[in-house]
Write a protein that holds these residues in place. Structure first.
Motif, PDB file in Angstrom:
ATOM      1  N   LEU A   1       0.819  -1.212   0.000  1.00 27.35           N
ATOM      2  CA  LEU A   1       0.000   0.000   0.000  1.00 27.35           C
ATOM      3  C   LEU A   1       0.851   1.260   0.000  1.00 27.35           C
ATOM      4  N   ALA A   2       2.053   1.182   0.595  1.00 23.44           N
ATOM      5  CA  ALA A   2       2.912   2.363   0.695  1.00 23.44           C
ATOM      6  C   ALA A   2       3.532   2.737  -0.645  1.00 23.44           C
ATOM      7  N   ALA A   3       3.599   1.799  -1.580  1.00 24.81           N
ATOM      8  CA  ALA A   3       4.156   2.086  -2.900  1.00 24.81           C
ATOM      9  C   ALA A   3       3.203   2.969  -3.700  1.00 24.81           C
ATOM     10  N   ASP A   4       3.737   3.632  -4.713  1.00 26.88           N
ATOM     11  CA  ASP A   4       2.896   4.452  -5.583  1.00 26.88           C
ATOM     12  C   ASP A   4       2.074   3.597  -6.536  1.00 26.88           C
ATOM     13  N   LEU A   5       2.656   2.507  -6.996  1.00 24.75           N
ATOM     14  CA  LEU A   5       2.008   1.608  -7.945  1.00 24.75           C
ATOM     15  C   LEU A   5       2.216   0.178  -7.473  1.00 24.75           C
ATOM     16  N   CYS A   6       1.298  -0.719  -7.855  1.00 24.85           N
ATOM     17  CA  CYS A   6       1.412  -2.108  -7.426  1.00 24.85           C
ATOM     18  C   CYS A   6       0.972  -3.028  -8.557  1.00 24.85           C
ATOM     19  N   ILE A   7       1.817  -4.004  -8.866  1.00 20.62           N
ATOM     20  CA  ILE A   7       1.498  -5.046  -9.848  1.00 20.62           C
ATOM     21  C   ILE A   7       1.407  -6.362  -9.101  1.00 20.62           C
ATOM     22  N   ALA A   8       0.337  -7.124  -9.342  1.00 22.06           N
ATOM     23  CA  ALA A   8       0.143  -8.396  -8.650  1.00 22.06           C
ATOM     24  C   ALA A   8       0.073  -9.542  -9.639  1.00 22.06           C
ATOM     25  N   ALA A   9       0.641 -10.666  -9.256  1.00 22.06           N
ATOM     26  CA  ALA A   9       0.508 -11.884 -10.041  1.00 22.06           C
ATOM     27  C   ALA A   9      -0.876 -12.492  -9.808  1.00 22.06           C
ATOM     28  N   GLU A  10      -1.417 -13.136 -10.826  1.00 19.74           N
ATOM     29  CA  GLU A  10      -2.656 -13.872 -10.651  1.00 19.74           C
ATOM     30  C   GLU A  10      -2.479 -14.878  -9.517  1.00 19.74           C
ATOM     31  N   GLY A  11      -3.517 -15.018  -8.710  1.00 19.09           N
ATOM     32  CA  GLY A  11      -3.446 -15.945  -7.591  1.00 19.09           C
ATOM     33  C   GLY A  11      -2.968 -15.335  -6.298  1.00 19.09           C
ATOM     34  N   THR A  12      -2.555 -14.071  -6.322  1.00 15.81           N
ATOM     35  CA  THR A  12      -2.110 -13.403  -5.096  1.00 15.81           C
ATOM     36  C   THR A  12      -3.284 -13.259  -4.137  1.00 15.81           C
ATOM     37  N   ARG A  13      -3.023 -13.475  -2.851  1.00 19.93           N
ATOM     38  CA  ARG A  13      -4.053 -13.341  -1.810  1.00 19.93           C
ATOM     39  C   ARG A  13      -3.635 -12.248  -0.829  1.00 19.93           C
ATOM     40  N   PHE A  14      -4.569 -11.383  -0.501  1.00 21.06           N
ATOM     41  CA  PHE A  14      -4.320 -10.261   0.395  1.00 21.06           C
ATOM     42  C   PHE A  14      -5.069 -10.479   1.705  1.00 21.06           C
TER      43      PHE A  14
ATOM     44  N   VAL B   1      -3.007  -6.727 -12.801  1.00 23.54           N
ATOM     45  CA  VAL B   1      -2.862  -8.138 -12.464  1.00 23.54           C
ATOM     46  C   VAL B   1      -2.346  -8.843 -13.715  1.00 23.54           C
ATOM     47  N   VAL B   2      -1.262  -9.595 -13.568  1.00 23.23           N
ATOM     48  CA  VAL B   2      -0.645 -10.263 -14.700  1.00 23.23           C
ATOM     49  C   VAL B   2      -0.441 -11.736 -14.359  1.00 23.23           C
ATOM     50  N   ALA B   3      -0.219 -12.538 -15.379  1.00 18.02           N
ATOM     51  CA  ALA B   3       0.111 -13.940 -15.156  1.00 18.02           C
ATOM     52  C   ALA B   3       1.373 -14.034 -14.300  1.00 18.02           C
ATOM     53  N   ALA B   4       1.425 -15.033 -13.430  1.00 16.27           N
ATOM     54  CA  ALA B   4       2.563 -15.167 -12.524  1.00 16.27           C
ATOM     55  C   ALA B   4       3.886 -15.209 -13.288  1.00 16.27           C
ATOM     56  N   ALA B   5       3.881 -15.873 -14.438  1.00 17.62           N
ATOM     57  CA  ALA B   5       5.102 -15.983 -15.228  1.00 17.62           C
ATOM     58  C   ALA B   5       5.541 -14.652 -15.821  1.00 17.62           C
ATOM     59  N   ASP B   6       4.626 -13.690 -15.898  1.00 18.60           N
ATOM     60  CA  ASP B   6       4.923 -12.396 -16.511  1.00 18.60           C
ATOM     61  C   ASP B   6       5.197 -11.294 -15.491  1.00 18.60           C
ATOM     62  N   LEU B   7       5.158 -11.625 -14.196  1.00 22.74           N
ATOM     63  CA  LEU B   7       5.252 -10.584 -13.172  1.00 22.74           C
ATOM     64  C   LEU B   7       6.551  -9.797 -13.265  1.00 22.74           C
TER      65      LEU B   7
END
Length: 272
Positions: free
Chosen positions: A127-140, A192-198
């Protein structure tokens, strides 16, 4: 600084956090994959020192936060606090909070690149970052109430600003996990991107920021972060001051020339 050059080893446990520099992009990577990058005192100190090194390097034009292995960060290492709850928590939280202040104050934009589990203080870093990219399947997972404590790592400050007070209360008080698609819908992550593309997607975004006008991006970042705590008049005054400071750089002249000459601009971040 040379490409792929490491920063000075943070604190006395450089294995806990990896920190390197490549083409204007600084990478800070939590490196406790066997513990899902849980934050103990040594890791918190190493992370803080890595942030200090990045903040002191004027050649850094973008920062990437990441975690080694199958999780970004599951938050505080509860085992390290079990025997000394108050003292252990204090020793862990203070350096993490200093690190978050450093990340917020530095001119370079910060990207969080997350996968697997993102919980507690790990969610705070994202949350502290300006931007965030997540891999598919990420759990928060906000997670704090589940172990009988209130939040840290700026989550109580950043979460309401991103999702609104009512939704933040739902996430924090009920403690329900949510996935990457829901995080995208809420505005907690940008893509949100494929895990392989993160890694590839993260590097593409970081490179785009590193190629941008550093003074202008720094001023924009400062304006956005301060906007919710200012009146309209105060924000307008800050916008005027920011624009004029950018107009005094060679990047503004270069941007205008590139626009009229119909070519890509080459930004360097210098004043006239």
């Amino acid at each position: 600084m040379q490409h792929d050059a490491p920063f000075l080893p943070p604190h006395d446990t450089p294995d806990r956090v990896r920190c390197w520099h490549r083409s204007g992009v600084a990478h800070i990577r939590l490196n406790r994959p066997q513990a899902l990058n849980a934050l103990d005192e040594a890791t918190a100190l190493a992370f803080r020192d890595a942030c200090r090194a990045v903040a002191a390097d004027s050649s850094v034009r973008a920062v990437v936060l990441s975690g080694e292995g199958r999780a970004f960060c599951v938050g505080g290492d509860l085992a390290s606090m079990r025997e000394r709850p108050v003292e252990g928590a204090h020793a862990l939280i203070r350096p993490m909070h200093e690190a978050i202040v450093l990340l917020a104050a530095m001119p370079a934009p910060v990207i969080a690149s997350v996968q697997g589990a993102v919980a507690g203080g790990g969610l705070g870093l994202a949350l502290a970052a300006d931007l965030c990219i997540a891999a598919e399947g990420t759990r928060f997972d906000f997670a704090y109430a589940k172990v009988g404590t209130s939040p840290d790592c700026s989550t109580s400050w950043t979460l309401p600003r991103l999702v609104g007070l009512r939704k933040a209360a739902e996430i924090a008080l009920l403690g329900e996990r949510f996935d990457a698609d829901e995080a995208l819908r809420l505005g907690i992550v940008n893509r949100v991107v494929a895990a392989a593309d993160l890694e590839t997607a993260t590097q593409a975004m970081a490179s785009r920021l590193a190629d941008g006008p550093p003074v202008a991006l720094a001023r924009t970042r400062q304006l956005l972060r301060a906007s919710l705590d200012r009146s309209l008049d105060e924000q307008l005054a800050a916008e005027l001051a920011g624009f004029l400071s950018c107009a005094a750089t060679t990047d503004f002249s270069e941007g205008l020339d590139a626009f009229f000459e119909k070519r890509a601009a080459r930004f360097v971040g210098r004043t006239h």
